[in-house]
Write a protein that holds these residues in place. Structure first.
Motif, PDB file in Angstrom:
ATOM      1  N   LEU A 119       0.801  -1.224   0.000  1.00  0.00           N
ATOM      2  CA  LEU A 119       0.000   0.000   0.000  1.00  0.00           C
ATOM      3  C   LEU A 119       0.835   1.276   0.000  1.00  0.00           C
ATOM      4  N   PHE A 120       1.951   1.253   0.751  1.00  0.00           N
ATOM      5  CA  PHE A 120       2.714   2.494   0.963  1.00  0.00           C
ATOM      6  C   PHE A 120       4.192   2.347   0.595  1.00  0.00           C
ATOM      7  N   GLY A 121       4.503   1.399  -0.279  1.00  0.00           N
ATOM      8  CA  GLY A 121       5.900   1.124  -0.613  1.00  0.00           C
ATOM      9  C   GLY A 121       6.724   2.336  -0.989  1.00  0.00           C
ATOM     10  N   GLY A 122       6.174   3.250  -1.800  1.00  0.00           N
ATOM     11  CA  GLY A 122       6.952   4.409  -2.232  1.00  0.00           C
ATOM     12  C   GLY A 122       6.462   5.714  -1.654  1.00  0.00           C
ATOM     13  N   MET A 123       5.669   5.648  -0.598  1.00  0.00           N
ATOM     14  CA  MET A 123       5.046   6.874  -0.082  1.00  0.00           C
ATOM     15  C   MET A 123       5.932   7.627   0.906  1.00  0.00           C
ATOM     16  N   PHE A 124       6.644   6.912   1.793  1.00  0.00           N
ATOM     17  CA  PHE A 124       7.428   7.571   2.843  1.00  0.00           C
ATOM     18  C   PHE A 124       8.916   7.533   2.508  1.00  0.00           C
ATOM     19  N   THR A 125       9.587   8.654   2.772  1.00  0.00           N
ATOM     20  CA  THR A 125      11.043   8.684   2.581  1.00  0.00           C
ATOM     21  C   THR A 125      11.745   8.125   3.806  1.00  0.00           C
ATOM     22  N   SER A 126      11.087   8.173   4.954  1.00  0.00           N
ATOM     23  CA  SER A 126      11.677   7.681   6.207  1.00  0.00           C
ATOM     24  C   SER A 126      11.131   6.293   6.515  1.00  0.00           C
ATOM     25  N   GLN A 127      12.020   5.402   6.966  1.00  0.00           N
ATOM     26  CA  GLN A 127      11.581   4.067   7.342  1.00  0.00           C
ATOM     27  C   GLN A 127      10.729   4.096   8.612  1.00  0.00           C
TER      28      GLN A 127
END
Length: 330
Positions: free
Chosen positions: A139-147
Motif C-alpha cells: 500500500l505504501f511502498g513508495g510513499m514515505f522517505t523515512s523508514q
C-alpha cells in the motif's frame, strides 16, 4: 475473604464454558456442564529448576512464561472442549467416548498437546508480525522517505487487523461466551485482590478489565514493536521480514517487562495511564458475565486456593504424587 498480607498475583484464562486459574502449586479449571454441574480439572504444577531460574532473568522470563502458559493452557482448553463435546453426545456415544478417554493420555500425548499450544502461539504471532509488513509495503511502498513512517504505518495496519479479527470472532455465540468467562476471571481476581468475600453479587461490582491481562500484552507488542523496529534499517522487504522474525523475542521480552511495569504503577496517578491501551483492547476481549458464569469462576478460584493450601502443608513427595489430583483428567 479478607487478606491480612499482600495477596499473590494470581492469573488465569477463560476456557469453553469455564475458567482456569493458576496457583502456586496447582492449576485448576472449572467447567459448567449442560446439566448445571461444575466439574474440575486439577493439574499439579511441576516446575523444573531450570525454568525457575530463567523466570528470574529480565527479558528472557517473559518469553519463558508465555511459552509455558501456552503449553499448559492448551491442556485446560482441551479439557473444556472435551466436556462440551461430551455434553452434546447421546448416552451411547458418551459411554464409548469415556472408554476411549481412559487409555487416551500417555506421556507422548501430553507432550504433543503442549507442543501444539506452543506452535499455535508462535504461528499466530508470526502471522500478525509478517502480514502487516507485506500489506504496508504493497500500500505504501513508495510513499514515505523515512523508514520510521513505514514502521508506523505497519503498526497501524497490525492494530487494524488485530481489532478487526477480535471484533469478528466476538460476534460468534461461542466466542462471546468465552469472552464473558474472560470477564468473570478478571472480576474474581480483582475482588480477591480487594479482599472482599467472593460471592457473585460482590464480584459483579468489579470491572471486567484488568491490568495484568494477556490482551494488554498483545497491545503492548504492537506499540513496543514499532519502537524496536525503528532502531534498525533494511534494504528490502525480505530483509525487513527477516528482521521482524529475529527481533520477535526482543519485542515479546520487552512487552512483558513493560506489562509488569504498568501493573506496578497502576495506583500512581498519571503513570497509571501507561496501561490504558491494553485496557481498551480488553473492551473487545472481555464481555460482562452472568452470575452463573461468575459462579463458575469463583468455584475454580476457590478450589485452586484450597488445593494450594493443602499441597503447601503436604510433604514434597506427597505434593508430587498426590492421589487426589489426576494430572490429566481431574
Amino acid at each position: 475473604m479478607s487478606q491480612t498480607s499482600k495477596p499473590v498475583s494470581y492469573g488465569g484464562q477463560a476456557v469453553i464454558e469455564g475458567v482456569m486459574f493458576g496457583g502456586k502449586r496447582v492449576n485448576v479449571t472449572a467447567v459448567r456442564r449442560k446439566n448445571g454441574d461444575i466439574t474440575f480439572l486439577e493439574v499439579p504444577r511441576r516446575e523444573s529448576p531450570l525454568l525457575n531460574k530463567l523466570r528470574r532473568v529480565p527479558l528472557l522470563r517473559g518469553i519463558v512464561s508465555i511459552i509455558d502458559a501456552s503449553a499448559k493452557g492448551t491442556k485446560h482448553l482441551n479439557y473444556s472442549a472435551d466436556a462440551y463435546a461430551e455434553d452434546e453426545m447421546d448416552p451411547e456415544e458418551r459411554a464409548a467416548q469415556k472408554e476411549k478417554e481412559e487409555s487416551k493420555w500417555s506421556l507422548s500425548m501430553i507432550i504433543g498437546v503442549a507442543a501444539i499450544g506452543i506452535l499455535s502461539f508462535l504461528f499466530g504471532k508470526l502471522v500478525l508480525t509478517l502480514v502487516p509488513v507485506v500489506v504496508e509495503d504493497f500500500l505504501f511502498g513508495g510513499m514515505f522517505t523515512s523508514q520510521i513512517g513505514h514502521n508506523l504505518a505497519e503498526g497501524v495496519i497490525k492494530l487494524i487487523l488485530l481489532l478487526a479479527y477480535l471484533w469478528g470472532i466476538s460476534q460468534t455465540p461461542m466466542i462471546k461466551r468465552l469472552f464473558q468467562y474472560h470477564g468473570a476471571e478478571h472480576k474474581v481476581i480483582s475482588a480477591y485482590e480487594a479482599g472482599v468475600e467472593l460471592t457473585p453479587e460482590n464480584v459483579q461490582k468489579f470491572s471486567r478489565l484488568h491490568y495484568r491481562c494477556g490482551s494488554s500484552f498483545i497491545m503492548l507488542t504492537v506499540i513496543i514493536g514499532v519502537i524496536v523496529y525503528s532502531l534498525f534499517t533494511y534494504e528490502s522487504i525480505w530483509e525487513r521480514m527477516g528482521q521482524r522474525i529475529i527481533l520477535l523475542p526482543v519485542v515479546l521480552g520487552l512487552s512483558f517487562e513493560f506489562l509488569k511495569l504498568t501493573n506496578s504503577l497502576r495506583d500512581v496517578p498519571v503513570l497509571r495511564y501507561l496501561g490504558y491501551p491494553g485496557l481498551w483492547l480488553q473492551l473487545l476481549t472481555t464481555k460482562e458475565p452472568t452470575n452463573d458464569q461468575v459462579e463458575v469462576s469463583i468455584a475454580s478460584f476457590q478450589r485452586m486456593l484450597s488445593l494450594d493450601a493443602e499441597l503447601e502443608k503436604a510433604p514434597v513427595e506427597e505434593r508430587l504424587n498426590s492421589p487426589s489430583l489426576d494430572p490429566v483428567k481431574g
